[in-house]
Design a protein around this motif. Structure first.
Motif, PDB file in Angstrom:
ATOM      1  N   GLU A  73       0.266  86.549  57.982  1.00  0.00           N
ATOM      2  CA  GLU A  73      -0.256  87.123  59.224  1.00  0.00           C
ATOM      3  C   GLU A  73      -1.161  86.187  60.031  1.00  0.00           C
ATOM      4  OE1 GLU A  73      -1.618  91.162  58.857  1.00  0.00           O
ATOM      5  OE2 GLU A  73       0.035  91.634  57.499  1.00  0.00           O
ATOM      6  N   PRO A  74      -2.024  85.388  59.403  1.00  0.00           N
ATOM      7  CA  PRO A  74      -2.865  84.500  60.223  1.00  0.00           C
ATOM      8  C   PRO A  74      -2.083  83.500  61.076  1.00  0.00           C
ATOM      9  CG  PRO A  74      -3.763  84.683  58.008  1.00  0.00           C
ATOM     10  CD  PRO A  74      -2.411  85.337  57.985  1.00  0.00           C
ATOM     11  N   THR A  75      -0.868  83.156  60.656  1.00  0.00           N
ATOM     12  CA  THR A  75      -0.087  82.155  61.392  1.00  0.00           C
ATOM     13  C   THR A  75       1.160  82.711  62.063  1.00  0.00           C
ATOM     14  OG1 THR A  75       1.167  81.603  59.390  1.00  0.00           O
ATOM     15  CG2 THR A  75      -0.824  80.287  59.857  1.00  0.00           C
ATOM     16  N   ASP A  76       1.519  83.960  61.770  1.00  0.00           N
ATOM     17  CA  ASP A  76       2.773  84.568  62.249  1.00  0.00           C
ATOM     18  C   ASP A  76       3.997  83.786  61.789  1.00  0.00           C
ATOM     19  OD1 ASP A  76       2.157  86.970  63.391  1.00  0.00           O
ATOM     20  OD2 ASP A  76       1.990  86.210  65.431  1.00  0.00           O
ATOM     21  N   LEU A  77       3.920  83.252  60.591  1.00  0.00           N
ATOM     22  CA  LEU A  77       5.054  82.537  60.019  1.00  0.00           C
ATOM     23  C   LEU A  77       5.658  83.358  58.882  1.00  0.00           C
ATOM     24  CD1 LEU A  77       3.653  78.894  59.881  1.00  0.00           C
ATOM     25  CD2 LEU A  77       5.337  79.829  61.495  1.00  0.00           C
ATOM     26  N   VAL A  78       6.979  83.409  58.835  1.00  0.00           N
ATOM     27  CA  VAL A  78       7.701  84.089  57.768  1.00  0.00           C
ATOM     28  C   VAL A  78       8.177  83.028  56.782  1.00  0.00           C
ATOM     29  CG1 VAL A  78       9.698  85.527  57.186  1.00  0.00           C
ATOM     30  CG2 VAL A  78       8.426  85.934  59.318  1.00  0.00           C
ATOM     31  N   TRP A  79       7.847  83.244  55.514  1.00  0.00           N
ATOM     32  CA  TRP A  79       8.167  82.276  54.461  1.00  0.00           C
ATOM     33  C   TRP A  79       9.163  82.862  53.468  1.00  0.00           C
ATOM     34  CZ3 TRP A  79       6.470  77.381  54.643  1.00  0.00           C
ATOM     35  CH2 TRP A  79       5.397  77.110  55.491  1.00  0.00           C
TER      36      TRP A  79
END
Length: 175
Positions: free
Chosen positions: A51-57
């Protein structure tokens, strides 16, 4: 003829305990987590949103598969060019924009309070405690690119023809 089996059994058991202990993740007990569980939201069974970066891993390194509770199988190492092609193929397959993360992006999921591996092991179980490729090339040497070491959270540059682990990322798009 004497047998040494009764003497060797305790030694073998001790060695197995030591090797298990050496390969287990070690974390500071009183440190401030850099990637706490609450920073992540499950998107699909095998992906999480940071959530802090809006990146999906991807929860698992390439070569591993999510079995519902952990990453199963052996992670596979790739050269830098192979890793870039792998990311492009994943993106072409589902049109979600999978890519090799840049060095700053990959560093955001490093758990600096832990080593072997230096990652949130709840979100990213069975992560090899080793280098992972980034898409960031070296500015000084065209034959090298940046890696993030999930052994101890360090960063370095490696030759692009070396075989190194891969974890893909994409930008969150309200799937």
């Amino acid at each position: 003829m004497k047998t040494f089996a009764p003497l060797l059994a305790p030694i073998a058991a001790s060695l197995m305990l030591i090797s298990t202990t050496l390969s287990a993740q070690t974390c500071l007990s009183d440190g401030l987590e850099t990637t706490p569980d609450e920073d992540f939201t499950t998107i699909t069974s095998s992906t999480v949103l940071h959530e802090p970066t809006d990146l999906v891993w991807e929860r698992c390194a390439e070569g591993q598969t999510w079995d519902g509770s952990t990453c199963d199988g052996e992670a596979v190492k790739y050269t830098w060019q192979q890793a870039l092609k792998l990311a492009q193929a994943a993106s072409d397959e589902d049109l979600l924009g999978w890519r090799l993360p840049n060095v700053k992006e990959l560093a955001t999921i490093v758990e600096r309070d832990c080593v072997r591996p230096a990652v949130n092991s709840t979100m990213f179980p069975e992560t090899p405690p080793d280098d992972f490729w980034t898409s960031t090339p070296s500015v000084d040497d065209p034959d090298r690119a940046w890696v993030v070491a999930f052994f101890n959270a360090s960063h370095s540059i490696k030759e692009k023809d070396r075989f190194i682990y891969v974890r893909l990322v994409r930008t969150y798009t309200n799937d």
